[in-house]
Design a protein around this motif. Sequence first.
Motif, mmCIF file in Angstrom:
data_model
loop_
_atom_site.group_PDB
_atom_site.id
_atom_site.type_symbol
_atom_site.label_atom_id
_atom_site.label_comp_id
_atom_site.label_asym_id
_atom_site.label_seq_id
_atom_site.Cartn_x
_atom_site.Cartn_y
_atom_site.Cartn_z
ATOM 1 N N VAL A 294 -1.639 2.624 -4.276
ATOM 2 C CA VAL A 294 -1.283 2.923 -3.036
ATOM 3 C C VAL A 294 -2.440 3.051 -2.055
ATOM 4 O O VAL A 294 -2.519 2.918 -0.988
ATOM 5 C CB VAL A 294 -0.593 4.552 -3.047
ATOM 6 C CG1 VAL A 294 -1.890 5.504 -3.417
ATOM 7 C CG2 VAL A 294 0.055 5.002 -1.931
ATOM 8 N N THR B 38 -2.272 2.275 4.177
ATOM 9 C CA THR B 38 -2.682 3.454 4.883
ATOM 10 C C THR B 38 -1.496 3.698 5.948
ATOM 11 O O THR B 38 -0.734 3.238 5.972
ATOM 12 C CB THR B 38 -3.881 2.857 5.806
ATOM 13 O OG1 THR B 38 -4.036 3.821 6.617
ATOM 14 C CG2 THR B 38 -3.269 1.693 6.639
ATOM 15 N N GLY B 39 -1.510 5.001 6.009
ATOM 16 C CA GLY B 39 -0.699 5.714 6.885
ATOM 17 C C GLY B 39 -0.830 5.696 8.352
ATOM 18 O O GLY B 39 0.088 6.023 9.105
ATOM 19 N N VAL C 268 5.518 4.748 5.902
ATOM 20 C CA VAL C 268 4.548 3.855 5.133
ATOM 21 C C VAL C 268 5.366 3.108 4.252
ATOM 22 O O VAL C 268 5.983 3.538 3.133
ATOM 23 C CB VAL C 268 3.702 4.519 4.597
ATOM 24 C CG1 VAL C 268 2.493 3.684 3.829
ATOM 25 C CG2 VAL C 268 2.661 5.493 5.423
ATOM 26 N N THR D 143 1.654 5.271 -6.621
ATOM 27 C CA THR D 143 0.976 6.376 -6.078
ATOM 28 C C THR D 143 0.012 7.257 -6.961
ATOM 29 O O THR D 143 0.122 6.842 -8.239
ATOM 30 C CB THR D 143 2.229 7.131 -5.354
ATOM 31 O OG1 THR D 143 3.317 7.412 -6.333
ATOM 32 C CG2 THR D 143 2.776 6.482 -4.219
ATOM 33 N N MET E 188 -3.781 8.325 3.931
ATOM 34 C CA MET E 188 -2.342 8.335 4.168
ATOM 35 C C MET E 188 -1.570 9.467 4.600
ATOM 36 O O MET E 188 -0.514 9.383 4.998
ATOM 37 C CB MET E 188 -2.032 8.412 2.395
ATOM 38 C CG MET E 188 -2.275 7.543 1.773
ATOM 39 S SD MET E 188 -1.855 5.604 2.328
ATOM 40 C CE MET E 188 -0.070 5.894 1.937
ATOM 41 N N SER F 72 5.892 12.902 -1.570
ATOM 42 C CA SER F 72 4.665 13.302 -1.239
ATOM 43 C C SER F 72 4.632 14.565 -0.444
ATOM 44 O O SER F 72 5.690 15.053 -0.109
ATOM 45 C CB SER F 72 4.272 11.911 -0.166
ATOM 46 O OG SER F 72 5.241 12.002 0.968
ATOM 47 N N ILE G 184 6.162 8.256 2.428
ATOM 48 C CA ILE G 184 5.389 7.202 1.737
ATOM 49 C C ILE G 184 6.927 6.598 0.944
ATOM 50 O O ILE G 184 7.186 7.211 0.024
ATOM 51 C CB ILE G 184 4.367 7.601 0.729
ATOM 52 C CG1 ILE G 184 3.425 8.570 1.342
ATOM 53 C CG2 ILE G 184 3.942 6.328 0.021
ATOM 54 C CD1 ILE G 184 2.787 7.899 2.404
#
Length: 358
Positions: free
Chosen positions: A145, A149-150, A161, A210, A249, A283, A320
């Motif tokens: 992960v 990038t978020g 994402v 992740t 993120m 997440s 995510i």
Amino acid sequence: MEDLERSQAVMEVGGPTPTYCVTGATGYIGSWLVNTLLQRGYIVHATVRDPAKCLHLFSIWTGTDRLRLFRADLKEEGSFNEAVLGCDGVFHVAAPMEFNVAVEKNIENYVQSNIIDPAINGTLNLLKACLKSKSVRRVVFTSSVSTLTGMDSNGKWRPVVDETCQTPLGQVWNTKASGWVYVLSKLLTEEAAFRFAVENGIDLVSIITTTVAGPFLTCNVPSSIQVLLSPLTGDPELLRILSAVNARMGSIALVHIEDICSAHIFLMEHAKASGRYICCAQSCTLSKLFDHLAQEYPCSNLQSCRFMEDEHQNEVPSEISSKKLRDLGFNHKHGIEDIIHEAITYSLSYGSLPPVGS
């Protein structure tokens, strides 16, 4: 039990028992993946850099004639040729685990020549061995992960994402945020792997892990678990890495070790698998992570880390998304509570956490 029955069904339909190679078999994911494959009845070729350093795993893996161990090193050209010979598929899990470097001068040149180039060349050496084998049908590459990038190009948080939201290389080089060496290595190695695969007709699938946690078979607490539990231990370097992940993120994405290994096997065997797949159970924001940790294991270190959640907090955290993986038919079995509970339970047995309430 369901996974075992599904794997046995696949083998019965497909004929002879498949043989899979796992690189980096002494690492966190690699060791658990080898164990999972053996439990499901597969033949496994496991590669290790130094057999003398993994004696503890031999006792776990004994009692079967379906395992062969091979010494192989990403830095040695041709060292994977024997390991992949006769294999139906290869799980490329092995990777350098440097997060930061302490070089002050010519740091870019040092990182390129001592970390990135060896990682890329090692992966290409493995793919060349797969070509020579004439038997390998698919390679599953373990990505991270950290390659995502978020935030969009305007610095705004994305609502979702997915696999297309790659971290810009220039941003990694310029900011050198905590953990940047690992991020850069993963980005460039995966890019080189896909380029070589396309040029040479290799079926390559990438699984974007992740933060992996839960139980473990390794001698030491895995680095991903150390980072996840850094609010409990108070380790400043690991806390900076956790903060950098949150800054990139907008949340901390988690997956259980059993689920990530099941996803590896699922993508190896699914005929329609193609490209990159995020594997994320759930997440959560840093504040939610702190709450989960405090509920499971209260200690004073946790309160001193609350400052981390303010600087880069996304009010509505980006999702995510594992939609692409779920749409293919994969289901996660473990949520955040399971992941944190088992990570803490196993870490306690290693004496790596402070006393409760300290």
